[in-house]
Design a protein around this motif. Structure first.
Motif, short mmCIF file in Angstrom:
data_model
loop_
_atom_site.label_atom_id
_atom_site.label_comp_id
_atom_site.label_asym_id
_atom_site.label_seq_id
_atom_site.Cartn_x
_atom_site.Cartn_y
_atom_site.Cartn_z
N ILE A 155 0.99 -1.21 0.47
CA ILE A 155 -0.22 0.33 -0.04
C ILE A 155 0.67 1.11 -0.44
O ILE A 155 1.40 1.72 1.10
CB ILE A 155 -1.05 -0.04 0.74
N TYR A 156 0.99 2.27 -1.48
CA TYR A 156 1.49 3.42 -1.58
C TYR A 156 1.18 4.70 -0.50
O TYR A 156 -0.22 4.66 -1.25
CB TYR A 156 2.01 3.37 -2.58
N CYS A 157 1.33 5.74 -0.01
CA CYS A 157 0.83 6.91 0.75
C CYS A 157 1.84 7.88 0.73
O CYS A 157 2.95 7.85 0.63
CB CYS A 157 0.95 6.05 1.76
N GLU A 158 1.41 8.36 0.21
CA GLU A 158 1.73 9.64 -0.36
C GLU A 158 1.36 10.39 0.46
O GLU A 158 3.17 12.29 1.04
CB GLU A 158 0.85 10.74 -1.22
N ASP A 159 1.43 10.65 1.72
CA ASP A 159 1.14 11.27 3.29
C ASP A 159 0.45 10.56 3.83
O ASP A 159 0.60 9.77 3.75
CB ASP A 159 0.36 12.85 3.18
N PHE A 160 0.70 11.20 5.00
CA PHE A 160 0.80 10.36 6.44
C PHE A 160 -0.95 9.77 6.45
O PHE A 160 -1.45 9.04 6.96
CB PHE A 160 1.20 10.51 7.97
N ASN A 161 -2.21 10.69 6.08
CA ASN A 161 -3.08 10.87 6.11
C ASN A 161 -3.15 9.05 5.11
O ASN A 161 -4.46 8.74 5.96
CB ASN A 161 -4.07 11.77 5.61
N GLU A 162 -2.94 9.23 4.55
CA GLU A 162 -3.04 8.11 3.51
C GLU A 162 -2.81 7.05 4.08
O GLU A 162 -3.32 5.99 4.61
CB GLU A 162 -2.52 8.29 1.70
#
Length: 202
Positions: free
Chosen positions: A49-56
């Motif tokens: 699971i790739y996330c662009e920011d910590f919210n993701e």
């Protein structure tokens, strides 16, 4: 666009030969470490699971918990950074393995060459991989991607010059797949259900 943008929307795609038909022991094609890691990590049976920011990252974690009905389970961790980073996520943590079926950890590096996750005593203390719960959630960042284990070890020596951590090992074979079920290198290793939460930090 982040380093993984080309994998999830536009840009150059990994060739069919690279991802599906090229033998594991054939020489690697010259592809970026991020693409190579993704190919081999998924081949090993990992869930990426790739996330662009910590919210993701937070949303992805909640989705994992919901998907597996882990709302009332404590998460086993030996890394205080996990407790601090996810303190607001309403997760109960425990340092007793008998109290949990889920191990939540950081790692030292992500190895592109074989899609493995390198950990050491900072994450697992003196535990053996077989002693860890069968469900693992690993939190990592894109800056931890390296080409090979030897490169990772060089970085570790520089990072911890006074006291090199021990119990350095790699998580490689997660769930058995059609591609890795007959791999003799996985013989005797513990099969794990692994989720990787990868945060873009370049």
């Amino acid at each position: 666009m982040g380093v993984f943008g080309k994998l999830f929307g536009g840009g150059k795609k990994v060739s069919k030969e690279t991802s599906e038909t090229r033998g594991e022991h054939m020489p690697d094609l010259k592809i970026p470490v991020d693409e190579k890691f993704t190919i081999y990590f998924k081949k090993n049976g990992g869930k990426f699971i790739y996330c662009e920011d910590f919210n993701e990252v937070s949303q992805a974690l909640q989705n994992i918990i919901s998907e597996n009905n882990w709302q009332n389970q404590a998460f086993y961790t030996l890394d205080k950074r996990i407790n601090e980073k996810f303190a607001t996520e309403k997760i109960a943590f425990t340092d007793k393995v008998k109290d949990s079926d889920i191990f939540f950890t950081t790692c030292e590096h992500l190895i592109a060459h074989n899609g493995s996750i390198l950990v050491c005593s900072h994450q697992i203390k003196e535990r053996k991989l077989n002693d860890l719960p069968s469900n693992l959630i690993v939190f990592a960042t894109t800056s931890q991607l390296v080409e090979s284990i030897s490169e990772a070890l060089k970085i570790i020596k520089k990072k911890y010059p006074r006291e090199i951590p021990d119990n350095i090992t790699t998580l490689k074979h997660f769930e058995l797949t059609n591609e890795n079920k007959n791999d003799f290198l996985s013989y005797g290793s513990a099969s794990k259900n692994v989720y990787l939460l990868l945060l873009e930090d370049y």
